[in-house]
Write a protein that holds these residues in place. Sequence first.
Motif, short mmCIF file in Angstrom:
data_model
loop_
_atom_site.label_atom_id
_atom_site.label_comp_id
_atom_site.label_asym_id
_atom_site.label_seq_id
_atom_site.Cartn_x
_atom_site.Cartn_y
_atom_site.Cartn_z
N ASN A 1 0.81 -1.13 0.04
CA ASN A 1 -0.07 -0.13 0.06
C ASN A 1 0.81 1.12 -0.21
OD1 ASN A 1 -2.71 -0.65 -0.03
ND2 ASN A 1 -2.62 -1.40 1.88
N GLY B 1 -2.10 -1.74 8.40
CA GLY B 1 -1.62 -3.18 7.98
C GLY B 1 -2.60 -4.11 8.96
N GLN B 2 -2.97 -5.04 8.21
CA GLN B 2 -3.60 -6.22 8.72
C GLN B 2 -2.86 -6.96 9.98
OE1 GLN B 2 -6.37 -4.97 6.83
NE2 GLN B 2 -7.03 -6.85 7.60
N ARG C 1 -9.13 0.03 -2.63
CA ARG C 1 -7.74 -0.68 -3.24
C ARG C 1 -7.41 -1.66 -2.12
NH1 ARG C 1 -4.85 4.44 -5.47
NH2 ARG C 1 -5.98 4.83 -7.40
N ALA C 2 -7.39 -1.12 -0.95
CA ALA C 2 -6.84 -1.93 0.27
C ALA C 2 -7.92 -3.05 0.56
CB ALA C 2 -6.65 -0.93 1.44
N PHE D 1 -5.30 6.30 7.94
CA PHE D 1 -4.99 5.41 6.61
C PHE D 1 -3.97 5.74 5.92
CE2 PHE D 1 -6.00 4.01 2.34
CZ PHE D 1 -6.04 2.59 2.55
N LEU E 1 -9.45 3.09 0.34
CA LEU E 1 -9.97 1.91 1.12
C LEU E 1 -10.29 0.86 0.31
CD1 LEU E 1 -11.88 3.51 4.01
CD2 LEU E 1 -10.00 2.17 4.10
N GLU F 1 -7.09 -6.01 -1.62
CA GLU F 1 -5.96 -6.93 -1.49
C GLU F 1 -6.12 -7.56 -0.13
OE1 GLU F 1 -3.05 -3.75 -1.37
OE2 GLU F 1 -3.45 -3.36 -3.89
N VAL G 1 -10.53 -3.50 6.71
CA VAL G 1 -9.09 -2.80 6.53
C VAL G 1 -8.67 -2.58 7.94
CG1 VAL G 1 -7.82 -1.13 5.58
CG2 VAL G 1 -9.55 -1.96 4.06
N ASN H 1 -1.16 3.31 6.59
CA ASN H 1 -1.20 2.37 5.43
C ASN H 1 -0.32 2.75 4.27
OD1 ASN H 1 -3.44 1.82 7.48
ND2 ASN H 1 -4.01 0.23 6.12
N HIS H 2 -0.39 4.00 4.00
CA HIS H 2 0.25 4.46 2.72
C HIS H 2 1.52 4.95 3.29
CE1 HIS H 2 -2.91 4.22 -0.55
NE2 HIS H 2 -3.29 3.79 0.71
#
Lengths: 137, 531
Positions: free
Chosen positions: B4, B95-96, B526-527, B191, B524, B530, B91, B195-196
């Motif tokens: 991401n 990250g997960q 896009r995330a 986010f 979101l 994945e 999400v 995330n990015h």
Amino acid sequence: MFKKIMVPVDLAHAATVEKAIQVAADLGKLHNAEIFLVGVTDTAPGSVAHDPAEYRQKLEQFAADHSSRHGCTMTPKVVICNDPAAELDQALEDYGKEINVDLVVMASHLPGFMDHLFHSRAGHLVTHTDISVFIVR
Amino acid sequence: MDENKAKTDYEIGQDNITPFGLDIHNPVFLISGISIITFVIVTLMFQQGSAEFFAWLRPTITSNFDWLFLSAGNLFVIFALVVCFSPLGRVRLGGQDATPDFGYVGWFSMLFAAGMGIGLMFFGVSEPMSHFASSMGGTAMENGVRTDWAPLGAAAGDIEAARDLAMAATIYHWGLHPWAMYAVVGLGLAFFSFNHKLPLTLRSVFYPLLGERVWGWWGHAIDTIAVFATLFGLATSLGFGTQQALAGFNFLYGWGTGGVAIVLLIAVITAVAIASVIRGLDGGVKVLSELNMGLALLLLAFVFIAGPTGDIVSTIISGAGAYAAEFIPLSMPFGREDTNFSQGWTAFYWAWWISWSPFVGMFIARVSRGRSVREFIICVILVPTVLCILWMATFGGTALSQVIADASAPVGAAAQEIKLFHMLDGFPLSGLLSLVGIVLVLVFFITSSDSGSLVIDTITAGGKTDAPVSQRVFWCVFEGLAAAVLLLVGGAEALGALQAMAVSTGLPFTLVLLAMCVSLWIGLSRAAKEL
């Protein structure tokens, strides 16, 4: 005399810790002590790394470089705390106690105006722990 | 893990300069600092003119753009709920495999204390009473335009209906809508930062829309307005809170409310806030927020038990029911007849909350890494809304029962800032309760002031969260000074000017928030794909 030596490392100002690492390497060899390079970071993206995983990678690389340069093993340790600007002293103290460090070798700066307002990192360790502290200037 | 990560070459802190051992963003720090000082000086030099200008500006913004504020507010609520209950909610921020930095209690206390704590103390008693009185008065017309301030169609002379309408209107202003505004900003920042891997500052949210331009003047402008809105919002609240606390001390102990008292009180609040930011997030801000939350819940429980419990329970139920029933009529952006209410109250509140959203959103983002989007929205929107319903029904409901039982009850005629203390006067241990009330007002200020300083410092340090602590201290002092100087030299009028200034930043920020929804939806989606 010393068994575990901790060197706090600020990767944003890596050059400032070179002398401290040299001292730690010499003392480590003399006393046959383990050396830990400790870096403290938070989880928000910063100038050194974008997340704790990247920070860990960089510190590991840094430790590997210095281990081979000084001919002794230096173990990288990442400590995560929520607010390093304010809680670094406490984080170092807690971690030092956790792994039973008996000597801290750390770089310091020349005292300036701000030192009248805020005590130094080393000052905190000296007054709050019974660990020996070696300040390198 | 890094799939991401935004593909930018921008290094966090690359535009920073380091004078005197500081670490500040060039030019956001200097532009914000200098223009805030200029604004304070100009307001004080031309008091008459600026008072007139701002007396014109505030109603002009809320009456010409009421449709925009109300429509946007509705959109934010819908957006947040859709994201929450769609697959996007899965999400995770950071990250997960990220784990939360703070436990539930600390996390919730911090976001609540920063978000609206102080307003609850100020308006918890007074707002339901205002709506109740205007609803009871019924509607009044002049030349085909409503001149009364009642919500919707009012409830002339009908005590039960007026009570429900008053609670519905109050809860509406403190419920889903304001928290949805905070959630949009908080989620966007968290986010795109976690995330990015973009810097934790407002401009980052626009990276998907503006690309590399966010690192230039577009971004400088967004960040500077955010600093502006935050500092003015905080200084205004600090000023009003000081007045409420002083009025409380005056009511309880007959202490003075003059210049010396103002300076002393602001100095004390600022000093504690400084101590808190020096101790940091865990050692200072979190501890104070938890203390605050504990005290507030104690006060709430005491009033609930010692007050007219039956009335309070029925106010909670009928208030929540009325909120649900009137939700759509109150949210209508067009065709309103109750324009005094929808523009003077609702649009004003929306502008005010939106001007606070960069600050509260950014602070919420900072402490929310490791939460899933769904968990984030539930805890930032639904839980605070429930708490606000309980609070408003308990404090407002008690006060309403007092005036319904006796029209001459002192709480009815009391000035807005001391209504709370008059309401508590009829309780056992009222002296102690009022003291707890004042302490809460003060601690809520401190928790807003310390988290606000953290936020302004991070924005003006280009998104760095580890800039030297002395910078936070600087912003903390700056806020206190702005509030003290304005109150001392210009009195409440100067504060009003400052508030008008803060509210006027709500207008550009409404557009910023709308764009943020688009940006966030793209990111979101896009995330989520994945996962």
